[in-house]
Motif scaffolding. Structure first.
Motif, mmCIF file in Angstrom:
data_model
loop_
_atom_site.group_PDB
_atom_site.id
_atom_site.type_symbol
_atom_site.label_atom_id
_atom_site.label_comp_id
_atom_site.label_asym_id
_atom_site.label_seq_id
_atom_site.Cartn_x
_atom_site.Cartn_y
_atom_site.Cartn_z
ATOM 1 N N MET A 211 0.630 -0.983 0.111
ATOM 2 C CA MET A 211 0.170 -0.251 -0.246
ATOM 3 C C MET A 211 0.884 1.278 -0.044
ATOM 4 O O MET A 211 0.703 2.380 -0.551
ATOM 5 N N TYR A 212 2.198 0.948 0.899
ATOM 6 C CA TYR A 212 2.560 2.585 1.120
ATOM 7 C C TYR A 212 3.617 2.326 0.065
ATOM 8 O O TYR A 212 4.158 3.089 -1.143
ATOM 9 N N ALA A 213 3.706 1.624 -1.087
ATOM 10 C CA ALA A 213 4.963 1.272 -2.299
ATOM 11 C C ALA A 213 4.063 2.344 -3.503
ATOM 12 O O ALA A 213 4.944 2.833 -3.512
ATOM 13 N N MET A 214 3.015 1.907 -3.368
ATOM 14 C CA MET A 214 2.163 2.275 -4.338
ATOM 15 C C MET A 214 1.891 3.760 -3.993
ATOM 16 O O MET A 214 1.405 4.465 -4.632
ATOM 17 N N LYS A 215 1.042 3.897 -2.962
ATOM 18 C CA LYS A 215 1.080 5.586 -2.619
ATOM 19 C C LYS A 215 2.327 6.048 -3.415
ATOM 20 O O LYS A 215 1.803 6.899 -3.934
#
Ligand code: ACO
Ligand code: ZN
Length: 172
Positions: free
Chosen positions: A112-116
């Motif tokens: 989730m954080y990598a995509m964000k």
């Protein structure tokens, strides 16, 4: 630019930190990669991704030890969703979480954080990855995150196994 770091506590009290990879994590990340995945890379491959996309190379720390990582890059290429359209695509190169701490949402949060970050820092409009067709845990994780199977890449891996190419549009 400040370093990304977030602490996550589960309802059961299990706590972990998601933060940017630092060069001092290199040996540990290489060890996690070698013990969790058959696709292994030389040190420079990790260093180059960190240099180019520092906000999309994250680690998960449990009790002060790095126990998982995600490494990504952003590429220009044809959209999987919009015909004949060039877009920036966030490519998840490698993701692994040590067996001792699996099924606690660590990979979900790394993703989730990598995509964000791929969207906010590097302009990614969609995300994609390859995964072994036999890798049910990872395929379940990606489906849960909204990825769909785009196609099968025959003989993608060294041992001849096929890959699913999975992709997902970035949220508006
Ligand atoms: N069986 C079935 N579903 C699973 C499994 C499993 N063993 N593991 C995860 N899932 C699914 C579940 O839906 C899970 O939600 P739930 O626990 O509420 O049921 C959801 O994924 C989220 O799981 P997380 O806890 O976030 O995932 P985890 O931190 O355990 O890490 C990972 C998953 C990264 C696939 C881990 O098992 C691992 O490191 N495997 C070996 C390395 C690997 O396969 N990496 C991915 C290769 S593809 C690539 O790198 C692009
Ligand atoms: Zn790939």
């Amino acid at each position: 630019m400040s370093m990304f770091k977030v602490d996550i506590t589960r309802p059961d009290g299990f706590t972990y930190t998601i933060r940017e990879f630092r060069l001092e994590d290199l040996e540990r990340v290489i060890w996690i990669n070698r013990t969790c995945l058959p696709e292994n890379y030389p040190a420079y491959f990790f260093i180059e991704h960190h240099r180019s996309f520092p906000k999309a190379f994250l680690v998960a720390e449990v009790g002060g030890e790095v126990m998982g990582y995600i490494m990504c890059r952003v590429e220009l290429g044809f959209s999987f969703f919009k015909k004949a359209t060039l877009v920036r695509k966030g490519h998840v190169i490698s993701l692994a979480v040590r067996p001792e701490v699996r099924r606690r949402g660590i990979a979900t949060h790394l993703m989730m954080y990598a995509m964000k970050h791929m969207k906010e820092y590097y302009g990614a409009k969609e995300y994609y990855l390859e995964v072994r067709v036999s890798n049910t845990p990872a395929i379940s994780l990606y489906k849960k995150l909204g990825f769909q199977i785009i196609n099968v890449i025959k003989g993608y891996y060294h041992d001849g196994e096929d890959a699913y190419l999975m992709a997902k549009p970035a949220e508006e």
